[in-house]
Design a protein around this motif. Structure first.
Motif, PDB file in Angstrom:
ATOM      1  N   PHE A 268       0.819  -1.215   0.000  1.00 34.13           N
ATOM      2  CA  PHE A 268       0.000   0.000   0.000  1.00 34.13           C
ATOM      3  C   PHE A 268       0.855   1.268   0.000  1.00 34.13           C
ATOM      4  O   PHE A 268       0.320   2.373   0.172  1.00 34.13           O
ATOM      5  N   ALA A 269       2.154   1.127  -0.200  1.00 37.57           N
ATOM      6  CA  ALA A 269       3.058   2.266  -0.049  1.00 37.57           C
ATOM      7  C   ALA A 269       2.727   3.415  -0.992  1.00 37.57           C
ATOM      8  O   ALA A 269       2.976   4.590  -0.671  1.00 37.57           O
ATOM      9  N   ASP A 270       2.159   3.096  -2.151  1.00 36.52           N
ATOM     10  CA  ASP A 270       1.847   4.149  -3.117  1.00 36.52           C
ATOM     11  C   ASP A 270       0.450   4.728  -2.931  1.00 36.52           C
ATOM     12  O   ASP A 270       0.042   5.619  -3.684  1.00 36.52           O
ATOM     13  N   LEU A 271      -0.284   4.221  -1.935  1.00 39.63           N
ATOM     14  CA  LEU A 271      -1.633   4.726  -1.675  1.00 39.63           C
ATOM     15  C   LEU A 271      -1.584   5.763  -0.549  1.00 39.63           C
ATOM     16  O   LEU A 271      -1.343   5.417   0.611  1.00 39.63           O
ATOM     17  N   PRO A 272      -1.816   7.025  -0.854  1.00 42.51           N
ATOM     18  CA  PRO A 272      -1.855   8.012   0.234  1.00 42.51           C
ATOM     19  C   PRO A 272      -3.076   7.771   1.110  1.00 42.51           C
ATOM     20  O   PRO A 272      -4.138   7.396   0.634  1.00 42.51           O
ATOM     21  N   GLY A 273      -2.883   7.956   2.418  1.00 41.29           N
ATOM     22  CA  GLY A 273      -4.029   7.847   3.314  1.00 41.29           C
ATOM     23  C   GLY A 273      -4.271   6.465   3.869  1.00 41.29           C
ATOM     24  O   GLY A 273      -5.352   6.204   4.417  1.00 41.29           O
TER      25      GLY A 273
END
Length: 377
Positions: A268-273
């Motif tokens: 999920f590192a590229d998902l902000p929030g």
């Protein structure tokens, strides 16, 4: 049909059956027997403290509070962000919980709020009988800060390590940090006896007193003679046999749970929030559950939308514990702060964390979460 993925399930290691067979072969099927004695010895060797095996973690908390002298009319400080089983034994004894907010660094009991509360109570001449510390989701509270302020005011501490077996605080194992502690072997915990718990204490006499109470407080002698209140709280020899096998794989289970949490984090590192629960710098966090905090404004989906999407794919997930000061059961209880706990409850999600999860299981869970996200960059 897709298989259902549960939040946290038992994971046997192989030796459990051998020990259970020995229990059956010996015909020790009650709350005494060689497997029970061996389980306590092996657990004590791991924590460095004497212990007594009990029917549940709740039983361990109940007896631990009684050892600390908690009784009717007393106050016991507890974190508000916890499972209700932490708090129920306070009420069993006729005492009143006083709830204190969490802190952001570990989501556990806030040492500064606790210090402020104890200072105010000391000025009023009415200190609480005890403080209960809960190590949440496999991460220890900041125990040095908590123990220092409690020692200053001579208030004893009970350590609820039900969710944190295998965790460490500055190199010391969870469950060995306060004068008395409790762990749980419920079926959803990092290791299990299907049900059960353990009470440990610094003073061996306390352990023997808890053992006495757990066996209906029957006085020595052939007659059934009783001078104190007791309980039917002893673990069975058969369940202890399961526990012996589980102890042998505890380190492997901790390693795998941590791997799962960090696998989610990286996926999920590229998902902000969407951020993993903080890993406090003072010790080893087992990540018993992989818990994430959702920022709906950045992720484009809230916590409940993720839970619903996972449920539609037959995947179990849960919110973070609902704070005790928001529970109707404790509506009248005093609380100090609560804003942080409320925020964590509103935005926190527990993802499937079983140590038996396969790479395919993880890929399926991750795909569902990613599909519901609509990140706003």
């Amino acid at each position: 049909m897709k298989k259902r993925i549960y939040l946290s399930v038992p994971h046997m290691g192989g030796e459990e059956e051998t020990f259970v067979r020995a229990a059956f072969a010996s015909n020790w099927l009650s709350t005494v027997g060689p497997e029970l004695d061996a389980f306590e010895r092996e657990f004590a060797a791991r924590t460095g403290r004497p212990c007594v095996a009990l029917a549940s973690g709740t039983a361990a908390l109940h007896l631990g509070l009684r050892l600390l002298g908690v009784g009717p009319g007393d106050e016991v400080v507890s974190p508000t962000l916890t499972f209700v089983a932490s708090v129920n034994p306070i009420v069993y004894l006729g005492a009143r919980p006083v709830f204190v907010d969490a802190e952001r660094e570990s989501w556990n009991l806030d040492p500064q709020r606790l210090a402020d509360l104890l200072a105010a109570r000391a000025a009023q001449g009415r200190l609480p009988r005890a403080v209960m510390v809960v190590h949440l989701y496999g991460q220890t509270a900041d125990m040095d800060a908590i123990l220092e302020v409690c020692q200053r005011h001579e208030v004893p501490v009970l350590e609820d390590a039900a969710e944190a077996l295998g965790a460490e605080y500055k190199g010391r194992p969870a469950g060995s940090l306060a004068s008395v502690s409790a762990v749980s072997f419920n079926g959803n915990k990092i290791i299990t006896t299907t049900s059960g718990g353990m009470l440990s204490a610094l003073d061996p006499r306390w352990v023997e007193k808890a053992r006495f109470w757990s066996q209906q407080a029957r006085d020595p002698g052939i007659a059934y003679h009783h001078t104190e209140m007791g309980y039917n709280y002893r673990l069975s020899n058969v369940l202890a046999a399961i526990g012996r096998g589980q102890l042998r794989v505890l380190d492997d289970r901790v390693r795998r749970r941590r791997e799962i949490a960090f696998h989610y984090r990286d996926a999920f590192a590229d998902l902000p929030g969407l951020t993993l629960m903080p890993q406090a710098p003072w010790g080893l966090h087992t990540n018993w559950l992989s818990v994430f905090l959702v920022d709906p404004a950045r992720l484009g989906a809230d916590r409940d939308a993720i839970i619903e999407a996972l449920a539609a794919d037959d995947i179990e997930s849960r919110p973070v514990w609902k704070p005790m000061h928001l529970q109707p059961l404790h509506a009248a209880a005093e609380h100090h702060g609560g804003e942080i706990a409320e925020d964590l409850f509103q935005r926190g999600i527990c993802l499937p964390s079983s140590s038996s999860l396969t790479d395919e299981d993880l890929a399926r869970i991750i795909a569902v979460v990613r599909a519901v996200a609509r990140p706003r960059r």
